[in-house]
Design a protein around this motif. Structure first.
Motif, PDB file in Angstrom:
ATOM      1  N   TYR A   1      85.937  71.533  73.888  1.00  0.00           N
ATOM      2  CA  TYR A   1      86.602  71.222  75.153  1.00  0.00           C
ATOM      3  C   TYR A   1      88.006  71.799  75.121  1.00  0.00           C
ATOM      4  N   ALA A   2      88.565  71.980  76.282  1.00  0.00           N
ATOM      5  CA  ALA A   2      89.932  72.508  76.351  1.00  0.00           C
ATOM      6  C   ALA A   2      90.862  71.491  75.709  1.00  0.00           C
TER       7      ALA A   2
ATOM      8  N   PRO B   1      83.788  71.135  81.169  1.00  0.00           N
ATOM      9  CA  PRO B   1      84.794  70.222  80.610  1.00  0.00           C
ATOM     10  C   PRO B   1      84.496  69.796  79.175  1.00  0.00           C
ATOM     11  N   LEU B   2      83.217  69.711  78.828  1.00  0.00           N
ATOM     12  CA  LEU B   2      82.868  69.234  77.481  1.00  0.00           C
ATOM     13  C   LEU B   2      81.464  69.696  77.131  1.00  0.00           C
TER      14      LEU B   2
ATOM     15  N   ASN C   1      93.419  63.256  76.821  1.00  0.00           N
ATOM     16  CA  ASN C   1      92.372  64.183  76.417  1.00  0.00           C
ATOM     17  C   ASN C   1      91.318  64.316  77.523  1.00  0.00           C
ATOM     18  N   SER C   2      91.144  65.545  77.999  1.00  0.00           N
ATOM     19  CA  SER C   2      90.259  65.739  79.155  1.00  0.00           C
ATOM     20  C   SER C   2      88.809  65.361  78.835  1.00  0.00           C
ATOM     21  N   ALA C   3      88.397  65.612  77.607  1.00  0.00           N
ATOM     22  CA  ALA C   3      87.016  65.289  77.236  1.00  0.00           C
ATOM     23  C   ALA C   3      86.806  63.770  77.222  1.00  0.00           C
TER      24      ALA C   3
ATOM     25  N   LEU D   1      86.641  62.465  80.734  1.00  0.00           N
ATOM     26  CA  LEU D   1      85.336  62.708  81.356  1.00  0.00           C
ATOM     27  C   LEU D   1      84.301  61.678  80.872  1.00  0.00           C
TER      28      LEU D   1
END
Lengths: 801, 169
Positions: free
Chosen positions: A106-107, A184-185, B63-65, B68
């Motif tokens: 992921y970013a 995103p993941l 943290n974007s992950a 999500l």
């Protein structure tokens, strides 16, 4: 005398008597006639005897035939039952597969391109600029594209897909799909790290008929059994040919077996070469052919055949063979790799590509020629394959991920819920916490550091041993486990089973009990000689490592410098019972040593147990039993068990925060100060047992807790302290990625105190450490430091005046 | 003597006033920056003083992950699928283990399953990790109130709810 005149009777003895009967004929006869009559009599007697014997023989043959038919039918029934049952049973007896933790992409993820390539190559991905198939990657500039394989995760399946990953400063900055949309993941497929094969050692990855590459199926038939599709289990011509060869050579070297016979031999029979066994083999092959389809038999053969030995583990079947020899799934094997696999069947030892690469290559090329001759491959493909190297991994276990030490703890953890038989035969899919990168890193650090230490100290090569456990600080999950200096080798697992004296690494428990009883880091303790008497009258006189005494000094210095006498004094202040009570709270078991020597770590623990103890500190005051399993699925992908995070608050947050500050000072000012990471925000404690038998280090940063032990298997002295042994291994573990500094919550009770005296001081005038003090007003101030008195101190001084 | 005492008391008041809240503290360069000073770091697991009103939406995970996965877990919780939520939240925690919100939600998912012990411990973990973020701390305590309610500790639960009412999301 006629025949009717006589009766043949038998006696019990079996002799025959001729009875005379009365007759009207003249009994006076000439001698000649008499003789003639006598010979006639003898001839008919013999004739009758012959007939009787013939009849008896006939009866005997009939009875024998009847009996043989019945026995044959019974044996056939028995064979059929046995073979069918065993075949069905074996066909679906699948060892559990164990997977590592998949890498999350992921970013923002901290990983650079080379590291990601390493991860992909560990999974058997190969470089391919065109990304022609799943299991490939292509690196260019700051991007890396990969064609991920499909995988059935715990939450569902992820189809194979192409992904483009962009990096910036060793961090993933963007993840995109083939159509440029942002992802995103996403996860890489996890590494298979082992399986639970039965005690007889057979390990395999089962393939379904659909998973078998057509070239493998056709190639096998071409090389091993040309008439496979036509015969009914055996080949008369094959057997005759083998018999002729054997006859000529005077040995029984050839078997003339079909694939079905080879399957029978592998399933049911030994390797002896006798004609009786051959007959049984043929009978069984016929039964198998009657019972099962050709496809079933070929698939069973592909899953069953022995392809090599790796220690106690026997590599069976092409599914596992592909992983073992090429570190890739069967569907990704190239033509020359399939030919190599087929070449091994004839003699897994003789054609072992690791030990006899030339031999294996020559046979592989002959097989490729047959492929071409039979029209299985085209001419260009043949040329291409002939020109390719064997392509096997560097050595057994060097491909992929095989971590027997970690598998031990998975096995131990699962034994509470699953029987050994379930693990060996039910095809379970076990998802674990292991991070292969951490595992490899820890193993490499252990191996290389021990070699270096032995060389520097002129110790016998291989005399030192080590073990290590690495966990996530917050979840307690084991992400790496090293059982000895040689990784990827089954053997004694020191991380789990070597219980060794822990020495000074136990001292933080005394300090914790002291802080909880109200003592401060600045509290003075006595580092003076002491002799204690046990209940049995035994005297105990502890000493400092350097034999010196230092008088009164603050608790923080006692811990940081690991001063034995001062820690015994502190332990006595708190009481042995209280220290041991806290030890039990934090580890889940009562210490065996009930004497004050416990204060100095005269207690045997395994590295795993010590990890459990330090997990309380590293997690911020929560006890967790280090765990290795996340979930278990059945072979259809349905969850059987989930092993959730399991934690219990064991230390008050402010107390553990304070203790951890102290452990940071151990690193920055104390026995850990030689570490290059000592002042980068890590906490830890070294330990050395009597006569330098054991060298320990337990320490953590923000994300990882590591425990390292170094010693000898014969428990002799190593000459190493915790600093010169275990800490060096830990240092080397951190080299590749650096440390993740501990992040503190803001605290309002931090005070600068002088390290040597515990007085309030300032950097300008003393060697100070910053540490929480609950009652700063009570602290004496070091003169000449310009430190202002607190309000309380001023108030007190007014009243005192 | 009386005059001396009066002077002393005056001095005390004066010095005290000058001193204000001064403590012999030092700054901590590696301390995490909190959003509010409503709670001190070393806050124990007991409710602290009444916090000042604050926004009720906690800062989402950086943290974007993890963010999500948290959203997916919330959906699972809404669909009454705590099993699925737990798997998602544990995955998120492996990515961002110090995010209090994730532990808070994990507590909620366990509570939905009736696992009050796990729910209680995860709420405690959330409180410990919330640190100086008063919104997260408040919401973590409110989650603890839910757990206490389920454990039959209604008085304690009510007390916590009153205390942290401003943080109800």
């Amino acid at each position: 005398m006629t025949l009717t005149d006589r009766k043949v009777t038998s006696t019990l003895k079996g002799t025959y008597l001729v009875k005379k009967t009365p007759t009207s004929r003249n009994t006076k006869v000439s001698g000649r006639r008499k003789n003639s009559k006598s010979s006639k009599k003898t001839g008919s007697w013999l004739k009758r005897l012959g007939k009787w014997v013939l009849r008896g023989l006939l009866r005997l043959i009939l009875w024998t035939l009847l009996f043989a038919t019945l026995a044959g039918a019974g044996f056939g029934y028995y064979l059929d039952r046995t073979i069918t049952k065993t075949f069905e049973g074996r066909r679906w007896s699948v060892p559990a597969q164990v997977f590592a933790q998949p890498l999350e992409i992921y970013a923002g993820q901290r990983i650079d391109k080379p590291q990601l390539i390493e991860e992909l190559e560990r999974l058997g991905y190969r470089s391919d600029a065109n990304l022609t198939a799943p299991g490939t990657y292509s690196a260019s500039g700051i991007t890396l594209s990969t064609y991920l394989r499909s995988f059935e995760f715990m939450e569902g399946s992820r189809p194979s897909q192409q992904v483009k990953i962009t990096f910036q400063n060793a961090i993933i900055s963007r993840v995109q799909a083939k159509d440029k949309s942002a992802i995103p993941l996403i996860r890489l497929d996890p590494a298979t790290i082992g399986s639970f094969f039965p005690s007889h050692g057979e390990d395999r990855l089962i393939l379904t008929p659909e998973q078998v590459p057509p070239l493998l199926a056709e190639g096998l038939k071409a090389i091993e059994d040309r008439n496979f599709d036509e015969h009914r289990g055996f080949s008369v011509t094959g057997i005759l040919r083998a018999a002729w060869v054997n006859l000529r050579s005077g040995t029984r070297s050839q078997g003339g077996s079909t694939l079905t016979q080879q399957l029978v031999k592998s399933y049911f029979l030994s390797n002896e070469r006798t004609y009786t066994r051959k007959l049984r083999e043929v009978a069984m092959a016929i039964i198998l052919e009657l019972r099962f389809s050709k496809e079933d038999l070929l698939t069973a053969y592909i899953n069953e055949i022995f392809l090599g030995q790796n220690g106690a583990r026997a590599i069976h079947g092409f599914g596992l063979g592909a992983q073992f020899y090429f570190n890739k799934p069967i569907n990704e094997l190239a033509v020359h790799e399939i030919a190599t696999m087929i070449s091994i069947i004839r003699g897994p030892s003789y054609y072992n590509p690791f030990r006899h690469p030339e031999r294996a290559l020559a046979r592989r090329n002959r097989i490729l020629d047959t492929f071409l001759a039979d029209g299985l491959i085209s001419n260009p493909k043949h040329q291409d394959a002939i020109g390719s190297a064997l392509g096997v991994v560097a050595s057994p276990n060097s491909g992929g991920a095989y971590y027997p030490a970690f598998m031990d703890i998975v096995r131990a953890e699962l034994s509470e819920r699953y029987s050994a038989s379930d693990l060996r035969s039910q095809g379970l899919r076990i998802f674990t916490t292991l991070k292969p990168r951490e595992q490899e890193n820890a193993q490499k650090a252990v191996t290389s550091t021990l070699q270096l230490i032995e060389k520097e100290r002129k110790l016998e090569a291989g005399s030192l041993q080590a073990a290590s456990v690495v966990t996530d600080t917050q979840t307690g999950e084991i992400i790496g486990l090293v059982g000895g200096r040689r990784g990827r080798v089954d053997g004694f697992n020191r991380a789990l089973n070597a219980k060794r004296t822990v020495g000074s690494v136990i001292k933080p428990v005394i300090v914790l009990a002291a802080l909880e009883s109200g003592l401060e880091w600045s509290t003075l303790v006595n580092d003076t000689a002491i002799t204690m008497t046990s209940d049995s009258g035994e005297l105990w006189t502890p000493r400092n490592y350097d034999g010196k005494t230092r008088g009164e000094l603050p608790m923080i210095r006692a811990l940081a410098m690991s001063l034995n006498l001062a820690m015994v004094d502190l332990g006595n202040t708190v009481s042995l019972g209280e220290v041991q009570r806290r030890f039990t709270d934090l580890t889940g078991y009562a210490p065996r040593n009930r004497y004050p020597s416990f204060f100095l770590g005269a207690e045997s623990m395994s590295p795993l147990q010590l990890t459990e103890l330090y997990g309380n500190f590293a997690s911020g005051g929560f006890h967790t039993t280090p765990k290795s399993v996340i979930a278990v699925l059945n072979e259809r992908g349905q969850p059987l068990s989930h092993h959730p995070f399991d934690l219990t608050q064991s230390i008050r947050p402010e107390t553990v925060a304070s203790l951890n500050r102290g452990l940071e000072i151990v690193m920055s000012h104390g026995t850990g100060r030689s570490s290059p990471f000592a002042k980068q925000g890590v906490a830890g404690k070294t330990g050395t047992s009597n006569d330098n038998r054991d060298s320990w280090y337990a320490g953590f940063d923000n994300s990882k807790l590591s425990v390292v032990w170094v010693g000898r298997d014969d428990n002799k002295s190593t000459g190493l302290t915790g600093t010169s042994g275990a800490l060096r291994i830990w240092n080397n573990m951190q080299v590749s990625k650096g440390v993740d500094p501990i992040v503190h919550s803001p605290a309002d009770n931090l005070v600068e105190i002088e390290f040597t005296t515990g007085m309030r001081a300032a950097k300008s005038c003393a060697d100070v450490v910053v540490i929480p003090i609950r009652q700063p007003d009570t602290l004496p101030i070091k003169p000449g430091c310009g430190v202002r008195k607190t309000f309380g101190q001023r108030l007190r001084s007014i009243f005192n005046n | 003597m009386n005059i001396k005492l009066c002077i002393s008391l005056l001095c005390v008041i004066f010095i005290g006033g000058c001193a204000g809240n001064q403590r012999p503290g030092v700054s901590d360069s590696r301390a995490s920056s909190g959003q509010s000073s409503g709670q001190s770091s070393g806050s124990s697991n007991r409710p602290q003083a009444q916090p000042k009103p604050a926004k009720v939406t906690p800062t989402p995970p950086k943290n974007s992950a993890a963010k999500l996965l948290l959203a997916q877990a919330d959906t699972a919780i809404t669909r009454q699928a705590p099993d699925q939520a737990i798997v998602l939240l544990e995955r998120a925690i492996r990515i961002d283990p110090r995010e209090a919100l994730l532990w808070m939600r994990l507590s909620r998912a366990h509570l939905m399953q009736g696992h009050t012990t796990a729910a209680s411990q995860h709420a405690r973990k959330a409180i410990a990790l919330a640190g100086s973020d008063s919104v997260k701390t408040g919401q973590a305590w409110l989650q603890m109130a839910e757990v206490l309610e389920a454990q039959g500790e209604r008085q304690q639960a009510a007390s916590l709810r009153r205390r942290y009412a401003p943080y109800r999301g």
